[in-house]
Every structure is written in C-alpha cells, then in structure tokens.
Design a protein around this motif. Structure first.
Motif, PDB file in Angstrom:
ATOM      1  N   HIS A  18     -16.011  10.002  31.074  1.00  0.00           N
ATOM      2  CA  HIS A  18     -17.326   9.837  30.461  1.00  0.00           C
ATOM      3  C   HIS A  18     -17.184   9.385  29.004  1.00  0.00           C
ATOM      4  O   HIS A  18     -17.886   8.465  28.558  1.00  0.00           O
ATOM      5  CB  HIS A  18     -18.109  11.155  30.551  1.00  0.00           C
ATOM      6  CG  HIS A  18     -19.482  11.085  29.971  1.00  0.00           C
ATOM      7  ND1 HIS A  18     -20.490  10.356  30.551  1.00  0.00           N
ATOM      8  CD2 HIS A  18     -20.004  11.638  28.846  1.00  0.00           C
ATOM      9  CE1 HIS A  18     -21.587  10.462  29.807  1.00  0.00           C
ATOM     10  NE2 HIS A  18     -21.308  11.236  28.765  1.00  0.00           N
ATOM     11  N   GLU A  19     -16.273  10.016  28.267  1.00  0.00           N
ATOM     12  CA  GLU A  19     -16.046   9.633  26.868  1.00  0.00           C
ATOM     13  C   GLU A  19     -15.590   8.176  26.770  1.00  0.00           C
ATOM     14  O   GLU A  19     -16.056   7.423  25.906  1.00  0.00           O
ATOM     15  CB  GLU A  19     -14.991  10.542  26.234  1.00  0.00           C
ATOM     16  CG  GLU A  19     -15.442  11.967  26.009  1.00  0.00           C
ATOM     17  CD  GLU A  19     -14.296  12.886  25.597  1.00  0.00           C
ATOM     18  OE1 GLU A  19     -13.106  12.461  25.661  1.00  0.00           O
ATOM     19  OE2 GLU A  19     -14.578  14.036  25.221  1.00  0.00           O
ATOM     20  N   GLN A  33     -18.330   5.742  27.294  1.00  0.00           N
ATOM     21  CA  GLN A  33     -19.202   5.638  26.122  1.00  0.00           C
ATOM     22  C   GLN A  33     -18.568   4.765  25.039  1.00  0.00           C
ATOM     23  O   GLN A  33     -19.262   4.052  24.323  1.00  0.00           O
ATOM     24  CB  GLN A  33     -19.520   7.026  25.549  1.00  0.00           C
ATOM     25  CG  GLN A  33     -20.490   7.812  26.402  1.00  0.00           C
ATOM     26  CD  GLN A  33     -20.801   9.177  25.807  1.00  0.00           C
ATOM     27  OE1 GLN A  33     -19.961   9.789  25.162  1.00  0.00           O
ATOM     28  NE2 GLN A  33     -22.021   9.642  26.039  1.00  0.00           N
TER      29      GLN A  33
END
Length: 103
Positions: A60-61, A64
């Motif tokens: 997820h990081e 982003q």
C-alpha cells in the motif's frame, strides 16, 4: 531345578518388561515428533500471517509513492535528454581543433 525355573521366569519377565518399555519409548518418540511437526506448522502459519499483514501495508505504501516516483523519473529523464542534446549540439557547433602536424 526350582531355582533355574524361577530364574528363567524372572528373565522372561524382565525381557517382557524391557520390550514393553521399548515399545512405550517408540510411541513417545513418535508422539514427540508429531507434536514438534505440528508446532512448526503452527508457528509457520503465524509467521506467514504476520508477514502477510506487513507485506500488505508495504505494498500500500509503495502504491502511494509510485505516482510521485514516476513523475520524478519523467522529470529526470527529460533533464538527461536535454543535457544529451546540449552535448551533441556543442560538439557539432564548436570548431574542431586542427590535427597536430607530424614532424
């Protein structure tokens, strides 16, 4: 003869007890091995679950950060292309030194 018969029975009893003890030891070792195997499987599953949660967060990081990194890559690529163009232009527009004469 009574003594030898008693001695023989005692010996047989001892052998029987010894064989029963050996069988019990085999069963206990098998049970121990199975418990160790199950414990390893359980710990592996727990580690996989912990690892999966951590990996999900990291993915997820990274997702982003991806657009920012792609934009930076595009800007740096354009900058490198511009510098390469300038180098090529400077080579073609500047006069080349005359070759040294051979004596």
């Amino acid at each position: 003869m009574k003594r030898s018969a008693r001695s023989s029975r005692a010996t047989r009893r001892s052998h029987t007890h010894l064989e029963l003890a050996r069988e019990e030891i085999r069963k206990l070792r098998t049970e121990r091995d199975q418990l160790q195997h199950n414990a390893r499987l359980h710990l592996g599953q727990e580690l996989d679950q912990i690892g999966a949660a951590g990996l999900t967060i990291r993915v997820h990081e990274l997702n982003q950060e991806k657009p920012e990194l792609e934009a930076l890559l595009g800007a740096k690529t354009a900058e490198a292309d511009d510098l390469a163009r300038q180098v090529t232009e400077s080579k073609t527009s500047s006069p080349q030194p005359a070759p040294a004469s051979v004596r």
